[in-house]
Scaffold this active site. Structure first.
Site, PDB file in Angstrom:
ATOM      1  CE1 TYR A 155      25.332  53.548   1.256  1.00 39.37           C
ATOM      2  CE2 TYR A 155      26.255  51.995   2.836  1.00 39.37           C
ATOM      3  CZ  TYR A 155      25.319  52.308   1.867  1.00 39.37           C
ATOM      4  OH  TYR A 155      24.372  51.375   1.513  1.00 39.37           O
ATOM      5  CG  ASP A 250      26.886  55.479  10.535  1.00 42.40           C
ATOM      6  OD1 ASP A 250      27.100  54.393  11.114  1.00 42.40           O
ATOM      7  OD2 ASP A 250      26.443  55.563   9.368  1.00 42.40           O
ATOM      8  CE  LYS A 290      29.654  47.628   6.999  1.00 45.66           C
ATOM      9  NZ  LYS A 290      29.132  48.969   6.767  1.00 45.66           N
TER      10      LYS A 290
HETATM   11  C1  LIG Z   1      27.848  49.593   6.253  1.00 46.62           C
HETATM   12  C2  LIG Z   1      27.444  50.923   6.763  1.00 46.62           C
HETATM   13  C3  LIG Z   1      26.087  51.294   6.899  1.00 46.62           C
HETATM   14  C4  LIG Z   1      24.963  50.433   6.393  1.00 46.62           C
HETATM   15  O1  LIG Z   1      24.869  49.208   7.043  1.00 46.62           O
HETATM   16  P1  LIG Z   1      24.054  48.026   6.314  1.00 46.62           P
HETATM   17  O2  LIG Z   1      24.056  46.939   7.346  1.00 46.62           O
HETATM   18  O3  LIG Z   1      24.821  47.696   5.077  1.00 46.62           O
HETATM   19  O4  LIG Z   1      22.699  48.535   6.028  1.00 46.62           O
HETATM   20  C5  LIG Z   1      25.800  52.498   7.505  1.00 46.62           C
HETATM   21  N1  LIG Z   1      26.776  53.315   7.927  1.00 46.62           N
HETATM   22  C6  LIG Z   1      28.077  53.013   7.802  1.00 46.62           C
HETATM   23  C7  LIG Z   1      29.116  53.949   8.308  1.00 46.62           C
HETATM   24  C8  LIG Z   1      28.455  51.817   7.197  1.00 46.62           C
HETATM   25  O5  LIG Z   1      29.755  51.545   7.031  1.00 46.62           O
END
Ligand SMILES: *Cc1c(COP(=O)(O)O)cnc(C)c1O
Length: 453
Positions: A155, A250, A290
């Site tokens: 994701y 990511d 995060k």
């Molecule tokens: C949470 C998450 C996102 C998205 O971040 P948001 O602040 O919710 O838009 C993207 N990539 C990863 C791996 C994530 O865990």
């Protein structure tokens, strides 16, 4: 999806939450501002929280829970940590947002660049979604190519091009893909199985000259925790280089949580070995969110200076934000990162292992099939036998057993992520009392998991 398939007892435990959900549902679709907060996968009433302190959440009915979501990662120091609170108060007293540059954003950017060696420059944004969206645009601008490769079950936020076979809520609700994503956008995305080097090689052999970037979770956390198999990260680096595509790591979830320098730091440590040789070559771009926002909406993307130089106002790739680098959010993020001392990472490990080992032994005692997987102190419990290497494996688990386990834990005052496809998160504020509270709830939850309803 709109029907509640389970007869669940929990509404009566949470009358104030149920009342708020009814009110919310009048004015907010599904009553929530992010689908993973709804209890659609487990049934019942999501708890509306009134406050958080350290490892505890208190809901609007006054019931307390040990928090194993930690805002899906950011609250690594626990809720309302005094140092972060002081930094927020101090920053807010000087004004909330200026629409001009300010010093806090510089300090946060410096802290990120200092921690993650291959990141020479960062741009601050407001969410992980913005970070990945912007990194992809930048990779396309840099390479002059359009196609992006992603892995099923990963994701990367709700970016059109990256929603195909996404994890997190998309996995929880077993959505085929999102409606509203143009076919043209989906056509620019190649989805491959995670941890599958031959599939990657085949895709590049066929379309390598069109591929702008491969984006991957440094360690997958949004289909449950699925770390890269040995050699997978190296293969990503090698194959993208060979074909002139960028590698985007990511680390929105893993960044500053798996180690002070994220999952990258863990892999470097492993690859370096005793003589410091053979370090994994660095990805070109990283995305963060995060933890680096400390619970406030701030995130970042960054990496090679020659690639970042293409961003406006220096270069032709446009990217912007009214609240980007917000001084209060930046202060919260900086205080959180500065609070992440070696002792904090040690405590995360101790807490995560204490909980995971107890989960494993209670599920074993109740004869419930399970597999626990790790990325640093991030872990998740798959309700199945055998290792999970990719999204197909992750989907092959007993989500009903998870649902029963989840509700038993909730009723005993432990708030797990309401989905079998998510990592569990702990904080350094999880003290022995909080851990004991979790352990005490496990035997009954394991028995509930073992007992079909
Ligand atoms: C949470 C998450 C996102 C998205 O971040 P948001 O602040 O919710 O838009 C993207 N990539 C990863 C791996 C994530 O865990």
């Amino acid at each position: 999806m709109s029907s509640q398939p389970f007869a669940v007892q929990t509404t009566i435990d949470a009358p104030a939450s149920a009342a708020l959900l009814a009110r919310a549902s009048e004015v907010i679709p599904g009553g929530v501002n992010s689908p993973v907060r709804a209890f659609r996968a487990v049934g019942g009433t999501p708890r509306f929280m009134a406050s958080g302190a350290g490892p505890w959440l208190t809901d609007v009915d006054g019931k307390r829970y040990v928090d194993l979501i930690c805002s899906w990662g950011p609250m690594i120091l626990g809720h309302a940590h005094p140092d972060v609170l002081a930094a927020v108060n101090e920053a807010a007293a000087h004004g909330f947002s200026f629409g001009t540059p300010s010093e806090n954003e510089v300090r946060l950017a410096e802290e990120i660049v200092r921690r993650v060696e291959p990141v020479e420059q960062v741009r601050l944004v407001n969410s992980g979604t913005e970070a990945t969206m912007s990194a992809i645009r930048l990779a396309r601008g840099f390479t002059g190519r359009d196609v992006v490769v992603k892995f099923a079950g990963c994701y990367h936020g709700h970016v059109d091009a990256l929603l195909a076979s996404a994890g997190s809520g998309v996995a929880t609700f077993a959505l085929p893909d999102s409606a509203g994503v143009p076919a043209s956008s989906a056509r620019e995305t190649i989805v491959l199985p995670y941890n599958d080097v031959p599939a990657l090689e085949a895709a590049f052999a066929e379309r390598g000259h069109e591929i702008a970037a491969v984006i991957t979770e440094a360690a997958a956390g949004n289909m449950g925790v699925v770390p890269p198999a040995p050699g997978f990260s190296e293969a990503l680096r090698r194959i993208t280089r060979q074909h002139g595509a960028l590698l985007v790591s990511d680390e929105v979830m893993t960044g500053f949580r798996c180690s002070a320098s994220g999952f990258y730091g863990l892999e470097q440590g492993r690859a370096a070995g005793p003589d410091g040789a053979n370090a994994t070559a660095a990805p070109d771009l990283f995305t963060f969110g995060k933890v680096m926002g400390g619970g406030f909406p701030t995130a970042a993307f960054g990496g090679r200076a020659d690639v970042m130089a293409l961003l406006a106002p220096q270069g032709p790739v446009y990217q912007a934000g009214t609240l980007s680098g917000n001084p209060v959010a930046s202060a919260a993020g900086l205080a959180t990162l500065q609070g992440c001392t070696p002792a904090v990472y040690d405590r995360l490990d101790v807490v995560a292992h204490a909980i995971a080992e107890a989960v494993a032994s209670e599920l074993s005692a109740a004869s419930v099939p399970h597999t626990i997987q790790w990325a640093g102190s991030m872990f998740s419990v798959f309700f199945r036998d055998g290792a999970v290497a990719n999204y197909d494996d992750a989907k092959d688990q007993d989500t009903d057993a998870f649902r029963r386990f989840f509700h038993s834990m909730l009723s005993q005052g432990v708030h797990l992520p309401p989905s079998a496809f998510e990592s569990w998160f702990v904080s350094a504020s999880h003290d022995d009392e909080a851990v004991e509270h979790v352990l005490a709830a496990l035997p009954a939850a394991a028995r509930a998991a073992a007992t079909p309803d």
